[in-house]
Design an enzyme around this catalytic site. Structure first.
Site, PDB file in Angstrom:
ATOM      1  NE  ARG A  79      -7.252  -8.450   0.888  1.00  0.00           N
ATOM      2  CZ  ARG A  79      -6.867  -7.777  -0.186  1.00  0.00           C
ATOM      3  NH1 ARG A  79      -5.872  -6.929  -0.123  1.00  0.00           N
ATOM      4  NH2 ARG A  79      -7.503  -7.971  -1.340  1.00  0.00           N
ATOM      5  CE  LYS A  87      -4.323  -1.949   1.509  1.00  0.00           C
ATOM      6  NZ  LYS A  87      -5.343  -2.106   2.543  1.00  0.00           N
TER       7      LYS A  87
END
Ligand code: 9MG
Length: 277
Positions: free
Chosen positions: A255, A221
């Site tokens: 995740r 991210k």
């Protein structure tokens, strides 16, 4: 605490890895639906061989700026892949969706977890999950993916995220979802500045006080791009570092795109914790 994911029981006191499997058109070369299912299944086999306990199948991008996908298109992308993975592989199939219709079909086809980045806020979603025995992950988001990064703002990000999740727990449980089937997620990158994301990471263990297993997704991210200065394809080390911190802070699921490396990192944390007991 153990949780049952459609027949597979996992210890939520341990940390497990959830591999990401996007089934959006940009994820695979466009050779028609059959080739897309084949490619998705091939990638799913790798994810399982690399040690993931979960595969998160998503048919709608939730990246900042992403626009919603029509319901039938989401069903067509997700359902055949869920069915194929559930039939062939020893893994919990998680489905990343906010649509109650997709939840219902996915559960019927063998999904063991529904992962909703909108925390079951779509009309009918809490009731749909109330009719199944399958666990659900409800995630904090501020706004909608299309505009969520325009100007995120909080009084106190940890308190605001906790209050949101507490209120969603109330609504979701009132719709019949048993408390012991609910996983919570602070939603890294979903309507948050870099500073908000790192404040949440720093305080992650405090979210456990809400009494539910925690899922954390930071893999590749932009919060990691911001501190390393690296493009999305070059964030492996930063992603593994973030997953390691999350595991040390007691999350139950991380995740990840880079499953093998993340599984190794989680194993190191588990070995250290075992030795300290
Ligand atoms: C689908 N998706 C993308 N990022 C995610 C995150 O951080 N958590 C969860 N639960 N789902 C995510």
């Amino acid at each position: 605490m153990r949780m049952n994911f459609a027949g597979r029981t996992l210890d939520m006191a341990a940390c497990h890895v959830m591999g990401v499997l996007n089934v959006t058109p940009d994820s695979f070369s466009d050779g028609g639906r059959f080739n897309q299912i084949d490619s998705a299944l091939a990638r799913a086999r790798e994810i399982v061989a690399d040690g993931a306990a979960f595969i998160d199948v998503g048919g709608e991008s939730t990246r900042p700026g992403a626009t919603p996908v029509p319901l039938q298109e989401e069903l067509d992308r997700v359902c055949p892949v869920v069915e194929a993975i559930a039939r062939e592989l020893d893994v919990v199939v998680s489905v990343d969706t906010s649509a109650p219709e997709v939840m219902r079909e996915a559960v019927a086809l063998g999904a063991g977890l529904i992962n909703d980045v909108r925390a079951l806020q779509r009309p009918g979603a809490p009731e749909e999950m109330g009719r199944t025995d399958v666990p659900v992950c409800i995630m904090h988001i501020q706004g909608e993916p299309e505009h969520m990064q325009d100007n995120p703002s909080y009084r106190n990000v940890l308190q605001d995220v906790s209050s949101f999740l507490t209120e969603r727990l109330r609504v979701v449980e009132a719709a019949g979802v048993r408390s012991d089937r609910i996983i919570l997620d602070p939603g890294f990158g979903f309507g948050k500045t870099v500073q908000h994301n790192f404040q949440l990471l720093s305080a992650l263990e405090q979210l456990k006080q809400l009494g539910h297993p925690i899922l954390a997704g930071m893999s590749r991210k932009s919060m990691l791009g911001h501190v390393t200065g690296r493009d999305v394809g070059e964030r492996l080390s930063a992603s593994v570092a973030a997953a390691t911190i999350a595991a040390l802070k007691g999350v139950s699921i991380v995740r990840a795109h880079d499953v093998r490396e993340t599984v190794d990192a989680v194993k190191v944390v588990a070995a250290m914790e075992e030795a300290g007991r």
